[in-house]
Design a protein around this motif. Sequence first.
Motif, PDB file in Angstrom:
ATOM      1  N   VAL A 118      31.685  22.163 -12.155  1.00  0.00           N
ATOM      2  CA  VAL A 118      30.307  21.660 -12.127  1.00  0.00           C
ATOM      3  C   VAL A 118      29.371  22.667 -12.780  1.00  0.00           C
ATOM      4  O   VAL A 118      28.480  22.293 -13.548  1.00  0.00           O
ATOM      5  CB  VAL A 118      29.864  21.349 -10.678  1.00  0.00           C
ATOM      6  CG1 VAL A 118      28.375  21.061 -10.613  1.00  0.00           C
ATOM      7  CG2 VAL A 118      30.653  20.178 -10.127  1.00  0.00           C
ATOM      8  N   LEU A 119      29.556  23.944 -12.503  1.00  0.00           N
ATOM      9  CA  LEU A 119      28.688  24.958 -13.107  1.00  0.00           C
ATOM     10  C   LEU A 119      28.823  24.993 -14.622  1.00  0.00           C
ATOM     11  O   LEU A 119      27.834  25.170 -15.338  1.00  0.00           O
ATOM     12  CB  LEU A 119      28.979  26.333 -12.524  1.00  0.00           C
ATOM     13  CG  LEU A 119      28.400  26.595 -11.149  1.00  0.00           C
ATOM     14  CD1 LEU A 119      28.828  27.964 -10.653  1.00  0.00           C
ATOM     15  CD2 LEU A 119      26.897  26.483 -11.146  1.00  0.00           C
ATOM     16  N   ALA A 121      23.797  26.358  -7.550  1.00  0.00           N
ATOM     17  CA  ALA A 121      24.400  27.523  -6.895  1.00  0.00           C
ATOM     18  C   ALA A 121      23.620  27.912  -5.644  1.00  0.00           C
ATOM     19  O   ALA A 121      24.208  28.290  -4.625  1.00  0.00           O
ATOM     20  CB  ALA A 121      24.458  28.696  -7.862  1.00  0.00           C
ATOM     21  N   LEU A 122      22.306  27.806  -5.695  1.00  0.00           N
ATOM     22  CA  LEU A 122      21.484  28.147  -4.539  1.00  0.00           C
ATOM     23  C   LEU A 122      21.728  27.180  -3.385  1.00  0.00           C
ATOM     24  O   LEU A 122      21.784  27.592  -2.221  1.00  0.00           O
ATOM     25  CB  LEU A 122      20.011  28.156  -4.937  1.00  0.00           C
ATOM     26  CG  LEU A 122      19.037  28.740  -3.935  1.00  0.00           C
ATOM     27  CD1 LEU A 122      19.379  30.197  -3.665  1.00  0.00           C
ATOM     28  CD2 LEU A 122      17.627  28.621  -4.459  1.00  0.00           C
ATOM     29  N   GLY A 123      21.899  25.897  -3.684  1.00  0.00           N
ATOM     30  CA  GLY A 123      22.222  24.926  -2.642  1.00  0.00           C
ATOM     31  C   GLY A 123      23.538  25.254  -1.965  1.00  0.00           C
ATOM     32  O   GLY A 123      23.665  25.195  -0.740  1.00  0.00           O
ATOM     33  N   LEU A 124      24.538  25.634  -2.758  1.00  0.00           N
ATOM     34  CA  LEU A 124      25.842  25.998  -2.212  1.00  0.00           C
ATOM     35  C   LEU A 124      25.740  27.244  -1.346  1.00  0.00           C
ATOM     36  O   LEU A 124      26.260  27.290  -0.231  1.00  0.00           O
ATOM     37  CB  LEU A 124      26.821  26.228  -3.362  1.00  0.00           C
ATOM     38  CG  LEU A 124      28.267  26.485  -2.964  1.00  0.00           C
ATOM     39  CD1 LEU A 124      29.185  25.644  -3.830  1.00  0.00           C
ATOM     40  CD2 LEU A 124      28.626  27.934  -3.109  1.00  0.00           C
ATOM     41  N   VAL A 125      25.038  28.256  -1.832  1.00  0.00           N
ATOM     42  CA  VAL A 125      24.935  29.521  -1.103  1.00  0.00           C
ATOM     43  C   VAL A 125      24.101  29.363   0.165  1.00  0.00           C
ATOM     44  O   VAL A 125      24.440  29.936   1.213  1.00  0.00           O
ATOM     45  CB  VAL A 125      24.374  30.629  -2.021  1.00  0.00           C
ATOM     46  CG1 VAL A 125      24.014  31.864  -1.240  1.00  0.00           C
ATOM     47  CG2 VAL A 125      25.380  30.953  -3.102  1.00  0.00           C
ATOM     48  N   VAL A 149      25.621  34.745  -8.621  1.00  0.00           N
ATOM     49  CA  VAL A 149      25.399  35.775  -9.639  1.00  0.00           C
ATOM     50  C   VAL A 149      25.707  35.220 -11.034  1.00  0.00           C
ATOM     51  O   VAL A 149      24.954  35.450 -11.986  1.00  0.00           O
ATOM     52  CB  VAL A 149      26.245  37.038  -9.339  1.00  0.00           C
ATOM     53  CG1 VAL A 149      26.247  37.993 -10.507  1.00  0.00           C
ATOM     54  CG2 VAL A 149      25.731  37.713  -8.089  1.00  0.00           C
ATOM     55  N   GLY A 150      26.784  34.470 -11.156  1.00  0.00           N
ATOM     56  CA  GLY A 150      27.126  33.878 -12.444  1.00  0.00           C
ATOM     57  C   GLY A 150      26.077  32.902 -12.939  1.00  0.00           C
ATOM     58  O   GLY A 150      25.782  32.843 -14.139  1.00  0.00           O
ATOM     59  N   VAL A 192      22.993  35.029 -14.053  1.00  0.00           N
ATOM     60  CA  VAL A 192      23.273  35.788 -15.276  1.00  0.00           C
ATOM     61  C   VAL A 192      23.317  34.868 -16.492  1.00  0.00           C
ATOM     62  O   VAL A 192      22.961  35.278 -17.604  1.00  0.00           O
ATOM     63  CB  VAL A 192      24.593  36.580 -15.122  1.00  0.00           C
ATOM     64  CG1 VAL A 192      25.073  37.135 -16.437  1.00  0.00           C
ATOM     65  CG2 VAL A 192      24.406  37.693 -14.120  1.00  0.00           C
ATOM     66  N   SER A 193      23.698  33.621 -16.301  1.00  0.00           N
ATOM     67  CA  SER A 193      23.816  32.707 -17.440  1.00  0.00           C
ATOM     68  C   SER A 193      22.488  32.118 -17.896  1.00  0.00           C
ATOM     69  O   SER A 193      22.446  31.411 -18.897  1.00  0.00           O
ATOM     70  CB  SER A 193      24.779  31.570 -17.102  1.00  0.00           C
ATOM     71  OG  SER A 193      24.189  30.698 -16.160  1.00  0.00           O
ATOM     72  N   VAL A 194      21.409  32.407 -17.187  1.00  0.00           N
ATOM     73  CA  VAL A 194      20.097  31.900 -17.602  1.00  0.00           C
ATOM     74  C   VAL A 194      19.713  32.562 -18.918  1.00  0.00           C
ATOM     75  O   VAL A 194      19.781  33.788 -19.047  1.00  0.00           O
ATOM     76  CB  VAL A 194      19.029  32.183 -16.522  1.00  0.00           C
ATOM     77  CG1 VAL A 194      17.644  31.816 -17.002  1.00  0.00           C
ATOM     78  CG2 VAL A 194      19.364  31.438 -15.244  1.00  0.00           C
TER      79      VAL A 194
END
Length: 110
Positions: A35-36, A50-54, A89-90, A93-95
């Motif tokens: 998904v990412l 990612a924030l929703g998951l974390v 983090v991934g 960093v990918s932004v």
Amino acid sequence: MLVLLLAGAVVGLAVLLVHATGWGLGLGAAAVVAVLLALPPGFTTRVAFALGLVLLLVQAVQQRPEGDFLVGSDLAGYALLTLGLVVLVGAVVSVPRRHPTTTAVEDSTL
């Protein structure tokens, strides 16, 4: 953004429910990475997911009223928490970086 935040929480819940089995953790990690990679980089896309998951994982590691935890302190539990950290983090960093715009003074030639 809100939809991806909710989608991240739903996927995080699914991974949380099957992380105790080896195949469940592997399948969940593969789904999260897929998904990412499918989402375009950005704060309103990858980072929101990612924030929703974390955030769901942070809520899951809190002690329940019965005194037990949803995420155990075993290898699978630590691997799940590591997955959440790596995903967040991934995604950040990918932004893509914003390059400053050039001014007229920099563009002028002498």
